[in-house]
Write a protein that holds these residues in place. Structure first.
Motif, PDB file in Angstrom:
ATOM      1  N   MET A   1       0.829  -1.196   0.000  1.00  0.00           N
ATOM      2  CA  MET A   1       0.000   0.000   0.000  1.00  0.00           C
ATOM      3  C   MET A   1       0.861   1.241   0.000  1.00  0.00           C
ATOM      4  N   PRO A   2       2.062   1.369   0.608  1.00  0.00           N
ATOM      5  CA  PRO A   2       2.049   1.816   2.002  1.00  0.00           C
ATOM      6  C   PRO A   2       1.845   3.329   2.139  1.00  0.00           C
ATOM      7  N   LEU A   3       1.488   3.758   3.340  1.00  0.00           N
ATOM      8  CA  LEU A   3       1.470   5.179   3.695  1.00  0.00           C
ATOM      9  C   LEU A   3       2.921   5.618   3.825  1.00  0.00           C
ATOM     10  N   GLY A  78       1.122   1.637  -7.827  1.00  0.00           N
ATOM     11  CA  GLY A  78       1.952   2.530  -8.625  1.00  0.00           C
ATOM     12  C   GLY A  78       1.456   3.957  -8.717  1.00  0.00           C
ATOM     13  N   VAL A  79       0.361   4.264  -8.027  1.00  0.00           N
ATOM     14  CA  VAL A  79      -0.206   5.609  -8.042  1.00  0.00           C
ATOM     15  C   VAL A  79      -0.138   6.197  -6.640  1.00  0.00           C
ATOM     16  N   THR A  80       0.316   7.449  -6.535  1.00  0.00           N
ATOM     17  CA  THR A  80       0.358   8.128  -5.239  1.00  0.00           C
ATOM     18  C   THR A  80      -0.945   8.882  -5.024  1.00  0.00           C
ATOM     19  N   HIS A  81      -1.608   8.597  -3.923  1.00  0.00           N
ATOM     20  CA  HIS A  81      -2.850   9.277  -3.559  1.00  0.00           C
ATOM     21  C   HIS A  81      -2.597  10.202  -2.370  1.00  0.00           C
ATOM     22  N   HIS A  82      -3.299  11.330  -2.362  1.00  0.00           N
ATOM     23  CA  HIS A  82      -3.164  12.312  -1.288  1.00  0.00           C
ATOM     24  C   HIS A  82      -4.499  12.425  -0.549  1.00  0.00           C
ATOM     25  N   LEU A  83      -4.479  12.149   0.741  1.00  0.00           N
ATOM     26  CA  LEU A  83      -5.675  12.181   1.573  1.00  0.00           C
ATOM     27  C   LEU A  83      -5.579  13.357   2.538  1.00  0.00           C
ATOM     28  N   ALA A 106     -14.599   6.790   0.854  1.00  0.00           N
ATOM     29  CA  ALA A 106     -13.607   6.900  -0.223  1.00  0.00           C
ATOM     30  C   ALA A 106     -12.195   6.856   0.336  1.00  0.00           C
ATOM     31  N   LEU A 107     -11.970   7.510   1.494  1.00  0.00           N
ATOM     32  CA  LEU A 107     -10.658   7.468   2.136  1.00  0.00           C
ATOM     33  C   LEU A 107     -10.418   6.103   2.769  1.00  0.00           C
ATOM     34  N   ALA A 108     -11.453   5.552   3.355  1.00  0.00           N
ATOM     35  CA  ALA A 108     -11.315   4.273   4.067  1.00  0.00           C
ATOM     36  C   ALA A 108     -10.919   3.142   3.135  1.00  0.00           C
ATOM     37  N   ARG A 109     -11.434   3.154   1.920  1.00  0.00           N
ATOM     38  CA  ARG A 109     -11.083   2.086   0.984  1.00  0.00           C
ATOM     39  C   ARG A 109      -9.614   2.154   0.586  1.00  0.00           C
ATOM     40  N   LEU A 110      -9.067   3.366   0.527  1.00  0.00           N
ATOM     41  CA  LEU A 110      -7.658   3.524   0.183  1.00  0.00           C
ATOM     42  C   LEU A 110      -6.743   3.231   1.370  1.00  0.00           C
ATOM     43  N   LEU A 111      -7.191   3.578   2.561  1.00  0.00           N
ATOM     44  CA  LEU A 111      -6.348   3.458   3.746  1.00  0.00           C
ATOM     45  C   LEU A 111      -7.070   2.679   4.858  1.00  0.00           C
ATOM     46  N   PRO A 112      -7.121   1.352   4.751  1.00  0.00           N
ATOM     47  CA  PRO A 112      -7.703   0.560   5.840  1.00  0.00           C
ATOM     48  C   PRO A 112      -6.789   0.652   7.063  1.00  0.00           C
TER      49      PRO A 112
END
Length: 353
Positions: A1-3, A78-83, A106-112
């Protein structure tokens, strides 16, 4: 994932923090009140939309400030997401990739994000609502349409309850309640089966005895939901609320042959709750590329040295990014190759590892 990065502004005692996060494990040390738990809260907030310490987000704003903001960057396929999550006088604001987020889901699905913290014994000691929420959050991450199913059931349940209170034809809601309720029940039942399989070995590793779970559906065992609803009709009318259904479900937990709500110590309850969280991460990992991120706040609290060692041994094999806090390194020696930070009066310093 990672953060990989967290930026914090005016959150509790944290004025301005830029925290790089290790892809495997990050350690945060410091005295009580320094801001260790607040750091974990910010990450939990990015994935859950709330703190694990309070439901009132305005209390998270630093004293003397008018707002807080938390930002996180994570890599996914491979994609960087910004929350982003912020709170001001206008309320809570959610951001995703530079735009307003449609909702916390929407945030929860990206960052469990999962947490093991000192008060988590309430998952065991508390009422069924805590365990239903635990189940529903787990199902949400493995069944794509579960959130809409749950919302539909709750809406219909509310309408039926209103009809019961006003004596205005609650039976007209029965068919739709049954349909939505069975969808919720089936999704939960399937998830509990996965969770039970993931628990195998965890009880023995953490507590020396098997840890087992069973799902109570919210109506009498061996009875169909339709039959239970019909049998409860008079009671529903008398009370003015629906007495059977998934909203009355519970997750029963046992350690060996013993129940766990009143027959084990607080420290054992914490380990049992931790076991459920770790099993949930295993289920996540079997359905995704990884198990998400696990926050572990002061794991030595209420655990003896042997129990702490057992927990850390399990964490070493866990398929999840981890952030751990403790008072000092002697209590929780950092593993090699991990990041180490020290927190003092809201300031975060990197330590050479």
């Amino acid at each position: 994932m990672p953060l990989n990065q967290v930026r914090i502004h005016s959150f509790r005692c944290l004025s301005k923090v830029d925290l790089p996060v290790n892809s495997k494990r990050t350690y945060i040390f410091g005295p009580n009140g320094a801001g260790k738990t607040s750091l974990l809260e910010t990450i939990y907030l990015l994935g859950r939309g709330r703190s694990f310490r309070t439901r009132q987000s305005r209390r998270l704003i630093q004293h003397g400030q008018e707002s807080f903001a938390v930002y996180g960057a994570l890599d996914l396929d491979g994609v960087t997401h910004h929350l982003g999550v912020g709170r001001s006088a206008g309320g809570l604001e959610l951001r995703l990739d530079g735009k307003p987020a449609p909702g916390i889901s929407a945030l929860a699905r990206l960052l469990p994000v999962h947490v093991i913290e000192p008060s988590m014994h309430s998952l065991i000691e508390g009422g069924p609502k805590n365990r239903r929420q635990f189940l529903d959050w787990g199902v949400f991450h493995v069944k794509q349409d579960y959130l809409s199913v749950c919302r539909r059931y709750r809406r219909i349940l509310g309408q039926r309850n209103m009809a019961l209170k006003t004596h205005s034809g609650e039976a007209s809601w029965n068919e739709s309640l049954l349909k939505a309720g069975l969808e919720v029940d089936q999704a939960r039942s399937h998830y509990v089966s996965q969770l039970a399989n993931a628990l195998v070995g965890l009880g023995e590793a953490l507590l020396g005895r098997p840890l087992e779970i069973a799902y109570r559906r919210g109506w009498r065992k061996g009875q169909a939901f339709e039959e239970a609803l019909e049998a409860s009709s008079d009671k529903d009318s008398a009370i003015g609320a629906t007495q059977v259904g998934p909203h009355r479900a519970d997750l029963m937990v046992s350690l060996g042959t013993r129940g766990v709500r009143e027959e084990v110590s607080r420290g054992q309850q914490k380990l049992i709750a931790a076991g459920l969280v770790l099993a949930q991460i295993r289920v996540f990992a079997s359905n995704r590329d990884d198990g998400g991120i696990l926050l572990v706040d002061d794991p030595a609290a209420e655990l003896d040295k042997s129990s702490l060692g057992a927990l850390i041994s399990v964490l070493d094999e866990l398929p999840a990014q981890q952030i751990l806090t403790s008072l000092e390194e002697s209590i929780l020696p950092p593993a090699s190759g991990c990041s180490v930070f020290h927190v003092e009066q809201g300031k975060v310093l990197s330590m050479v590892q």
